[in-house]
Scaffold this motif. Structure first.
Motif, PDB file in Angstrom:
ATOM      1  N   ILE A  39       0.848  -1.203   0.000  1.00  0.00           N
ATOM      2  CA  ILE A  39       0.000   0.000   0.000  1.00  0.00           C
ATOM      3  C   ILE A  39       0.881   1.250   0.000  1.00  0.00           C
ATOM      4  O   ILE A  39       0.701   2.159  -0.807  1.00  0.00           O
ATOM      5  N   ARG A  40       1.862   1.252   0.889  1.00  0.00           N
ATOM      6  CA  ARG A  40       2.718   2.444   0.983  1.00  0.00           C
ATOM      7  C   ARG A  40       3.676   2.531  -0.208  1.00  0.00           C
ATOM      8  O   ARG A  40       3.987   3.621  -0.689  1.00  0.00           O
ATOM      9  N   ALA A  52      -4.589   4.718  -4.096  1.00  0.00           N
ATOM     10  CA  ALA A  52      -3.994   3.503  -3.519  1.00  0.00           C
ATOM     11  C   ALA A  52      -4.132   3.531  -1.994  1.00  0.00           C
ATOM     12  O   ALA A  52      -5.029   2.888  -1.439  1.00  0.00           O
ATOM     13  N   GLN A  53      -3.283   4.307  -1.337  1.00  0.00           N
ATOM     14  CA  GLN A  53      -3.303   4.301   0.137  1.00  0.00           C
ATOM     15  C   GLN A  53      -4.543   5.040   0.642  1.00  0.00           C
ATOM     16  O   GLN A  53      -4.873   6.124   0.151  1.00  0.00           O
ATOM     17  N   GLY A  54      -5.193   4.451   1.640  1.00  0.00           N
ATOM     18  CA  GLY A  54      -6.441   5.017   2.144  1.00  0.00           C
ATOM     19  C   GLY A  54      -6.222   6.153   3.122  1.00  0.00           C
ATOM     20  O   GLY A  54      -6.271   5.962   4.336  1.00  0.00           O
ATOM     21  N   TYR A  72      -6.681  -6.898   5.458  1.00  0.00           N
ATOM     22  CA  TYR A  72      -5.813  -5.725   5.528  1.00  0.00           C
ATOM     23  C   TYR A  72      -4.398  -6.234   5.784  1.00  0.00           C
ATOM     24  O   TYR A  72      -4.177  -7.039   6.689  1.00  0.00           O
ATOM     25  N   ASN A 123     -11.928  -3.718   5.151  1.00  0.00           N
ATOM     26  CA  ASN A 123     -10.903  -3.309   4.198  1.00  0.00           C
ATOM     27  C   ASN A 123     -10.233  -4.596   3.729  1.00  0.00           C
ATOM     28  O   ASN A 123      -9.754  -5.349   4.583  1.00  0.00           O
ATOM     29  N   TYR A 174     -13.395   1.458  10.671  1.00  0.00           N
ATOM     30  CA  TYR A 174     -14.368   2.068   9.733  1.00  0.00           C
ATOM     31  C   TYR A 174     -15.788   2.076  10.288  1.00  0.00           C
ATOM     32  O   TYR A 174     -16.751   2.188   9.523  1.00  0.00           O
ATOM     33  N   LYS A 232      -9.761   7.489  10.682  1.00  0.00           N
ATOM     34  CA  LYS A 232     -10.743   7.488   9.597  1.00  0.00           C
ATOM     35  C   LYS A 232     -11.936   8.374   9.967  1.00  0.00           C
ATOM     36  O   LYS A 232     -12.444   9.116   9.137  1.00  0.00           O
ATOM     37  N   TYR A 262     -13.264   1.713   0.199  1.00  0.00           N
ATOM     38  CA  TYR A 262     -12.502   1.035  -0.840  1.00  0.00           C
ATOM     39  C   TYR A 262     -13.435   0.291  -1.793  1.00  0.00           C
ATOM     40  O   TYR A 262     -14.520  -0.125  -1.398  1.00  0.00           O
ATOM     41  N   ARG A 307      -7.392  -2.607  -5.737  1.00  0.00           N
ATOM     42  CA  ARG A 307      -8.231  -1.870  -4.790  1.00  0.00           C
ATOM     43  C   ARG A 307      -8.085  -0.362  -4.973  1.00  0.00           C
ATOM     44  O   ARG A 307      -6.984   0.167  -4.985  1.00  0.00           O
TER      45      ARG A 307
HETATM   46  N1  GLN Z   1      -5.678   1.666   6.072  1.00  0.00           N
HETATM   47  C1  GLN Z   1      -5.199   2.385   4.916  1.00  0.00           C
HETATM   48  C2  GLN Z   1      -5.211   1.508   3.700  1.00  0.00           C
HETATM   49  O1  GLN Z   1      -5.602   0.375   3.769  1.00  0.00           O
HETATM   50  C3  GLN Z   1      -3.835   2.950   5.158  1.00  0.00           C
HETATM   51  C4  GLN Z   1      -2.810   1.915   5.331  1.00  0.00           C
HETATM   52  C5  GLN Z   1      -1.542   2.473   5.803  1.00  0.00           C
HETATM   53  O2  GLN Z   1      -0.738   2.853   4.988  1.00  0.00           O
HETATM   54  N2  GLN Z   1      -1.353   2.525   7.074  1.00  0.00           N
HETATM   55  O3  GLN Z   1      -4.834   1.965   2.651  1.00  0.00           O
END
Ligand code: GLN
Length: 383
Positions: free
Chosen positions: A14-15, A30-32, A119, A168, A199, A229, A314, A361
């Motif tokens: 994700i990061r 991408a990143q939430g 997740y 997620n 969430y 969130k 998402y 996603r």
């Molecule tokens: N929960 C967010 C996601 O799923 C952020 C994840 C994160 O980088 N800590 O994108």
């Protein structure tokens, strides 16, 4: 030279996607994390706290005003009694809460049930404490729980189950019946439920049921949530874990030696947010519904197949009508050629499962302009 445990999981995809998106100037779905401001009242409270020199360590398990505000909120929203002195630990985000809870409750060799897709943190969290995750698939297309498969996953070694609703990456909101089955199995097999409810306030359909309020569950549930969130402040790193006193004492010790505590001035401001009235939550939720209703039609028009999320922010979309590439190649191509970043689906499945290869996603916690710009770019795919 690196330790065995650090070799068994990879960097967060994700990061990684956020970094690649920045490199190609792609719209980052991408990143939430929200690209819109958090509530002004909380920002002012944080600035005032810093100005008033609330700049030293808070109490390790959380500043009292924040713990009191969290306890009051659980009472008023969920009718759940929480003793802020003995049952609550404020952590550096729900992420640290999950890691600290796993380290405090699980022993090497314990089995932990995790629904898949999941997740991505839950795998490394289990590995870091030497536990073994057992994966139970959520069933497509609406990502529900198959009662037989869940029942079969419980064994003599099962110590805990991780429950994340709203979910997620799938957007599933588990029904009361699904949670009742989980509760029944936990009671029968003497298993802990570790719930990730980050969430809880972002929902378009269905109610949020707190598993800890189900009969016989309070004494075997750790409830994890946080402010990231709900108040659009993912960078503040404020989360918490609610557990019975004995388990809370263990969680507090682990949390203390991991981080000492969450940022003091932000905890002061967090207490202000936890006191917001219901109108705040209604408005926030409507905002998310509107965002969902911009992104989903654009994805459908572009040829993605997905179930419209019931909660969280998402969309887990199948791209097989668009490309035969695998998920990583497709997500890379989307960033470089379409200018929209998403997270490859396999990052929500365990290594070697072979699942998620035709999924990606998208996060819609973004301003209308951002989502509309993304919709224009996605429009290139449709024809
Ligand atoms: N929960 C967010 C996601 O799923 C952020 C994840 C994160 O980088 N800590 O994108």
């Amino acid at each position: 030279m690196i330790a065995q445990r650090a070799r068994t999981f990879t960097e967060s995809v994700i990061r990684e996607m956020t970094r690649v998106a920045a490199q190609y100037d792609a719209i980052n779905l991408a990143q939430g994390f929200p690209d819109f401001p958090m509530p002004a009242e909380m920002k002012m409270a944080a600035a005032a706290a810093i100005d008033a020199d609330v700049n030293q360590y808070a109490i390790t398990w959380g500043a009292k005003p924040l713990r009191d505000a969290i306890a009051a909120k659980y009472q008023s929203w969920y009718g759940m009694e929480v003793d802020p002195e003995r049952e609550l630990t404020v952590t550096c985000g729900a992420t640290e809460a999950m890691a600290a809870v796993c380290l405090a409750l699980l022993d090497p060799g314990d089995e932990v049930i995790v629904f898949e897709p999941f997740y991505e943190n839950y795998g490394p969290d289990a590995i870091l404490c030497g536990a073994t995750p057992t994966f139970v698939p959520l069933e497509r297309p609406d990502w529900h729980i198959d009662p037989d498969r869940l029942t079969a996953a419980f064994s003599g070694k099962t110590k805990a189950i991780v429950v994340n609703t709203p979910h997620n990456p799938s957007g599933r909101v588990h029904s009361r019946a699904e949670l009742e089955l989980i509760a029944k199995l936990c009671r029968e097999h003497d298993v802990w439920a570790i719930t990730d409810e980050i969430y809880e306030h972002i929902r378009y359909e269905g109610a949020h049921h707190v598993l800890a309020t189900f009969p016989g569950m309070r004494e075997r549930t750790v409830t994890i949530s946080g402010l990231s969130k709900t108040f659009s402040c993912t960078g503040w790193r404020l989360g918490y874990a609610i557990a019975p006193p004995e388990q809370s004492a263990a969680i507090r010790k682990v949390h203390d030696f991991l981080t000492v505590g969450a940022p003091a001035p932000l905890q002061a401001a967090g207490a202000v947010g936890m006191g917001f009235n219901r109108a705040y939550y209604d408005e926030m939720n409507e905002g998310y519904r509107a965002r969902r209703d911009v992104l989903c039609p654009a994805l459908a028009k572009a040829g993605f197949k997905f179930t419209i999320p019931q909660g969280a922010y998402y969309v887990l979309a199948d791209f097989s009508a668009l490309s035969k590439d695998d998920d990583r190649t497709f997500a890379r191509w989307m960033i470089e050629e379409v200018g929209v970043a998403s997270v490859p689906g396999s990052s929500f499945y365990h290594q070697g499962s072979g699942e998620g290869k035709s999924l990606t996603r998208f996060a819609f916690c973004k301003r209308a302009e951002t989502l509309e710009a993304a919709a224009v770019r996605l429009g290139k795919l449709g024809g």
